[in-house]
Design a protein around this motif. Sequence first.
Motif, PDB file in Angstrom:
ATOM      1  N   CYS A 129       0.802  -1.228   0.000  1.00 51.07           N
ATOM      2  CA  CYS A 129       0.000   0.000   0.000  1.00 51.07           C
ATOM      3  C   CYS A 129       0.832   1.274   0.000  1.00 51.07           C
ATOM      4  O   CYS A 129       0.403   2.312  -0.481  1.00 51.07           O
ATOM      5  CB  CYS A 129      -0.959  -0.008   1.191  1.00 51.07           C
ATOM      6  SG  CYS A 129      -0.165   0.339   2.784  1.00 51.07           S
ATOM      7  N   GLY A 130       2.046   1.211   0.576  1.00 51.35           N
ATOM      8  CA  GLY A 130       2.881   2.410   0.641  1.00 51.35           C
ATOM      9  C   GLY A 130       2.517   3.371   1.752  1.00 51.35           C
ATOM     10  O   GLY A 130       3.152   4.423   1.889  1.00 51.35           O
ATOM     11  N   THR A 131       1.521   3.039   2.570  1.00 48.18           N
ATOM     12  CA  THR A 131       1.108   3.976   3.618  1.00 48.18           C
ATOM     13  C   THR A 131       1.046   3.349   5.012  1.00 48.18           C
ATOM     14  O   THR A 131       0.950   4.073   5.994  1.00 48.18           O
ATOM     15  CB  THR A 131      -0.294   4.569   3.307  1.00 48.18           C
ATOM     16  OG1 THR A 131      -1.229   3.496   3.197  1.00 48.18           O
ATOM     17  CG2 THR A 131      -0.287   5.363   2.016  1.00 48.18           C
ATOM     18  N   CYS A 132       1.078   2.039   5.143  1.00 51.21           N
ATOM     19  CA  CYS A 132       0.935   1.421   6.469  1.00 51.21           C
ATOM     20  C   CYS A 132       2.282   1.462   7.210  1.00 51.21           C
ATOM     21  O   CYS A 132       3.308   1.858   6.669  1.00 51.21           O
ATOM     22  CB  CYS A 132       0.419  -0.018   6.342  1.00 51.21           C
ATOM     23  SG  CYS A 132       1.635  -1.192   5.738  1.00 51.21           S
ATOM     24  N   CYS A 181       5.084  -0.507   5.516  1.00 49.61           N
ATOM     25  CA  CYS A 181       5.559   0.133   4.296  1.00 49.61           C
ATOM     26  C   CYS A 181       6.378   1.393   4.614  1.00 49.61           C
ATOM     27  O   CYS A 181       7.423   1.624   4.010  1.00 49.61           O
ATOM     28  CB  CYS A 181       4.373   0.519   3.410  1.00 49.61           C
ATOM     29  SG  CYS A 181       3.641  -0.881   2.540  1.00 49.61           S
ATOM     30  N   CYS A 192       3.266  -5.730   4.196  1.00 53.30           N
ATOM     31  CA  CYS A 192       2.213  -4.709   4.195  1.00 53.30           C
ATOM     32  C   CYS A 192       0.910  -5.238   4.799  1.00 53.30           C
ATOM     33  O   CYS A 192       0.549  -6.406   4.611  1.00 53.30           O
ATOM     34  CB  CYS A 192       1.983  -4.288   2.744  1.00 53.30           C
ATOM     35  SG  CYS A 192       0.589  -3.194   2.509  1.00 53.30           S
ATOM     36  N   ASP A 193       0.199  -4.345   5.497  1.00 58.54           N
ATOM     37  CA  ASP A 193      -1.087  -4.724   6.103  1.00 58.54           C
ATOM     38  C   ASP A 193      -2.085  -5.232   5.063  1.00 58.54           C
ATOM     39  O   ASP A 193      -2.942  -6.059   5.377  1.00 58.54           O
ATOM     40  CB  ASP A 193      -1.719  -3.508   6.804  1.00 58.54           C
ATOM     41  CG  ASP A 193      -1.110  -3.263   8.172  1.00 58.54           C
ATOM     42  OD1 ASP A 193      -0.538  -4.212   8.745  1.00 58.54           O
ATOM     43  OD2 ASP A 193      -1.206  -2.121   8.652  1.00 58.54           O
TER      44      ASP A 193
END
Length: 363
Positions: free
Chosen positions: A96-99, A102, A111-112
Amino acid sequence: MQISAQISRFHGAGTPFEVCKVPVAPNPDNILVRVSLATICGSDLHTISGRRGAETPCVLGHEAVGTIAAPTHFRTPTGKPLREGERVTWSLMASCGTCDYCVNRSLPQKCDTLFKYGHARSEGSTTLSGGFAEYIQLHPGTAIYHIPDTMTDAEAVPVNCAFATVVNGLAAIGTQPNEAAVIHGAGMLGIYAACYLREQGYDPVAIVDINEGRLQIAKRFGATHTFNPDKMSIEEIDAALKGLTNGRGVDLGVEVSGVTSGLPNLITWLAVGGRCLTLGYVYPNAHAAVDAHHLVTKCVTLRGVHNYHYTALGTALRFVAEYRSRYPFAELIGHTYPLADINTAFEHAMRQEAHRIAITPGE
Ligand SMILES: [Zn+2]
Ligand SMILES: [Zn+2]
């Protein structure tokens, strides 16, 4: 444009693959890639033999390369546009690039909301999510890299699993020129580890396997010494390694065999202050008995690493492009089968005669 794709479906251990046609539903959020070559990885063999689970039906296959089959707004990790007709390889997973994993832990492979190709249930938006199919749909959060024009599909195909995993693991444990290494297992990861460590300035690079043929191939990929535990005891190999290292033992051990004797053997062979990387235990219940006294008294660093940060794929690709004339990467791919013969291809791969058996889905 209405297109259909020939795909293979895995329905569970002991059941043959089903090869069938499905319609390709256009999805502007994804990128459609026509798979030109895919290889059977050791973990695919774990799955079909039931050693590890899979959601079924599943399109297996994650070591794959192909050609972008429709216009896309996706870009490479360095921001280059991707265009229809270009040859590409991609990360095993979308993240996702945001969790927290990441952003803060540099573990996008955990990643979540991780999505792994070749592992998901094949239905709806994930119908085309494995390499053993004519087309694959890649999701946002997948790192997609151009394959250099000089590199063949055969040279590139195992890089997005085996080689990227090795590069990532060695970056995590750290490498130092002029150190001594021993690699436990001369399969695909061991072969890649040998040439990569050689080019990082490792000497000696010893490799251990019970398969003589694989040991001979490893010599062509930078291994300086080979040892066969069927022919020598662990103590004899220890003495030989100490003889190569002024009596110290090896600085770096790399476990890529997946056999549970690998970890204790490496701990035995390590020098004081040595480091041990394990990548091979990708199936559950891999209980290995080590003498933890050695871990303590030798001040050993032990590191397990699973899959890779997608930047390791870029590094591995650049390595193959640079050293493809020095190491015969393409020869690691044995027989190649059409998708319709996937059951025969897996039977062949199970015999472990070649490092990789390949499938050409897009022919
Ligand atoms: Zn794999
Ligand atoms: Zn994430």
